[in-house]
Design an enzyme around this catalytic site. Structure first.
Site: not given
Ligand code: GLN
Length: 484
Positions: A78, A153, A177
């Protein structure tokens, strides 16, 4: 030979037995990336040249009987993990040309065990999002159907593993995410206990919640690599002072007599019938494997989303204050003075979702509101953690859906941030409590995959993987891959 059809574990075996070389395996994936990734946009950077150098070195080690534990197996990282010599963008214009002067511990550990980096995967900007539509480098699509989102994400990581452009990928999880994109792309994704995997060199979003992990095609593959990434790191003060756990030890043990908790608050929610049916079938499978099903209560669980959307933005507003045009990345052109430099750099360098979070977080932390919002959220966070502690007195793992449904169409939730935030309703509680969670494929609806989540007690990644592996040894959902 269709090398990408082999599991990561079998790829490692094949390399050990000289059935193929790392250069062959790596070139095979690089070709798949160049043939197919245009459709998915799952990579921000493909490190072809470097990958072949690493692969050649692995082959040399095999030849000289000096091989490393994960030698020659490809991986995608990532683009939140810093990699010396290769740009790290975090999906943002702010860091679009940023080359870190050092590598993250996650990268270094896997590199030292011989893994070959194929490239850096696309992601929501600064890991904020649930659909991979906030990336400065464009949206990522779901290989099961490119009109749909892959989740976020870590959408690039999930998309490339699901399209079999990489056998496995690293990912991070602040509120879901890893698990949410794994669920939407038909993969196995695990977020370990907070502190298991070093955050050194992993670009910070919300430091008390962020945790690295992997998306893989099976629990067995995930166990192998998560073990390689874990372990104490003196460079991260929140890293647990524990050696890397043996995650394959219990993998094949029976779950006979072990207990699965079903939180009644989750099952009281309105769920689409296809989701309820898939989860029921998974529960039946577990029963047939000898597990006992117990109802548990997580009575403060409904507070999770509001708590998260105070704490995560608050911490992000502090973490992202470092992007000021002076020290890192993007700088606006011809600033009039220092204030203009700060303002325009941040205005031009950050996307809309990141700005929304910074604004919410700054507000929640401001004098007069700190006690009312941030402190209150921290107190409520403890209540959620206590609920889990109580539940784990009577069960081994807690089962629920991973997401409220299958993947949604690109653009569908962009005008309604709350709708988007609700994607993580089942995943966020584990982050608040610092607990490990895994998502595994357990069904399909309308040609799109569905996942179930298992949350374990602190440091019990091995148990989660055991439950996941036992399910995967008796079902085929994780073996289904999209036709690309
Ligand atoms: N979707 C969640 C957010 O936007 C989690 C994001 C994540 O786990 N990095 O904060």
């Amino acid at each position: 030979m269709d090398l990408h059809k082999l599991s990561l574990k079998d790829q490692l075996e094949g390399l050990k037995k000289s059935e193929f070389t790392s250069v062959e395996l790596t070139s095979h994936y690089l070709k798949r990336i160049s043939d197919h990734d245009e459709k998915f946009n799952s990579f921000i950077t493909v490190t072809e040249e470097n990958a072949l150098i690493q692969a050649k070195a692995a082959d040399e080690r095999y030849k000289n009987n000096k091989s490393l534990p994960l030698d020659g197996v490809p991986i995608a990282h990532k683009d939140i993990f810093c990699t010396k010599g290769v740009r790290t963008t975090c999906g943002s214009k702010m860091l679009s040309n940023f080359e870190a002067p050092y590598s993250s511990t996650v990268y270094t550990k896997l590199d030292e065990q011989g893994m070959v980096m194929l490239g850096k995967t696309n992601m929501d900007e600064f890991a904020m999002g649930s659909s991979n539509e906030t990336s400065y480098f464009g949206p990522v699509s779901n290989p099961w159907d490119t009109e749909y989102v892959p989740g976020g994400s870590s959408g690039g990581s999930a998309s490339c593993v699901s399209a079999e452009l990489a056998p496995i990928a690293t990912a991070t999880d602040t509120g879901g995410s890893i698990r949410q994109p794994a669920s939407l792309c038909g993969l196995t994704g695990i977020k370990p206990t907070y502190g298991r995997v070093s955050r050194y060199g992993m670009i910070a979003f919300a430091s008390s919640l962020d945790q690295g992990g992997v998306v893989a095609r099976s629990a067995e593959d995930a166990a192998l690599i998560l073990e390689g990434m874990s372990g104490h790191d003196p460079k991260d003060s929140t890293s647990l002072k524990l050696p890397s756990p043996d995650l394959t030890k219990n993998l094949k043990n029976s779950i006979q007599g072990m207990k699965i908790g079903l939180p009644k608050e989750f099952f009281e929610k309105d769920m689409p019938s296809y989701l309820e049916q898939s989860i029921q079938e998974a529960i039946e499978t577990y029963k047939s494997l000898g597990a006992e099903i117990v109802e548990v209560s997580l009575k403060n669980i409904n507070l999770s989303l509001p708590i998260y959307y105070i704490i995560a933005p608050a911490e992000c507003s502090a973490n992202l204050s470092r992007y000021d045009g002076v020290r890192y990345g993007y700088r606006c052109e011809d600033p009039k003075d220092i204030e203009d430099l700060y303002m325009r750099t941040r205005e031009e360098g950050f996307g809309a979702e990141v700005k929304r979070r910074i604004l919410i977080g700054t507000y929640a932390l401001s004098a007069g509101f700190y006690d009312a919002y941030y402190l209150k959220a921290q107190k409520c966070r403890q209540l959620v953690a206590n609920d889990f502690t109580n539940a784990f007195e009577s069960v081994d793992v807690i089962l629920s859906p991973t997401t409220p449904g299958t993947a949604f169409k690109a653009g569908e939730k962009n005008d309604d941030p709350i709708e988007m935030y609700l994607q993580d309703i089942f995943t966020i509680p584990a982050n608040l409590a610092g607990l490990p969670g895994i998502s595994i494929p357990c069904g399909e609806h309308g040609g799109l995959p569905l996942g179930m989540q298992l949350v374990g007690n602190s440091l019990q990644e091995d148990k989660l993987l055991q439950f996941a592996h036992s399910y995967q040894s008796n079902t085929d959902w994780h073996k289904k891959m999209p036709n690309i």
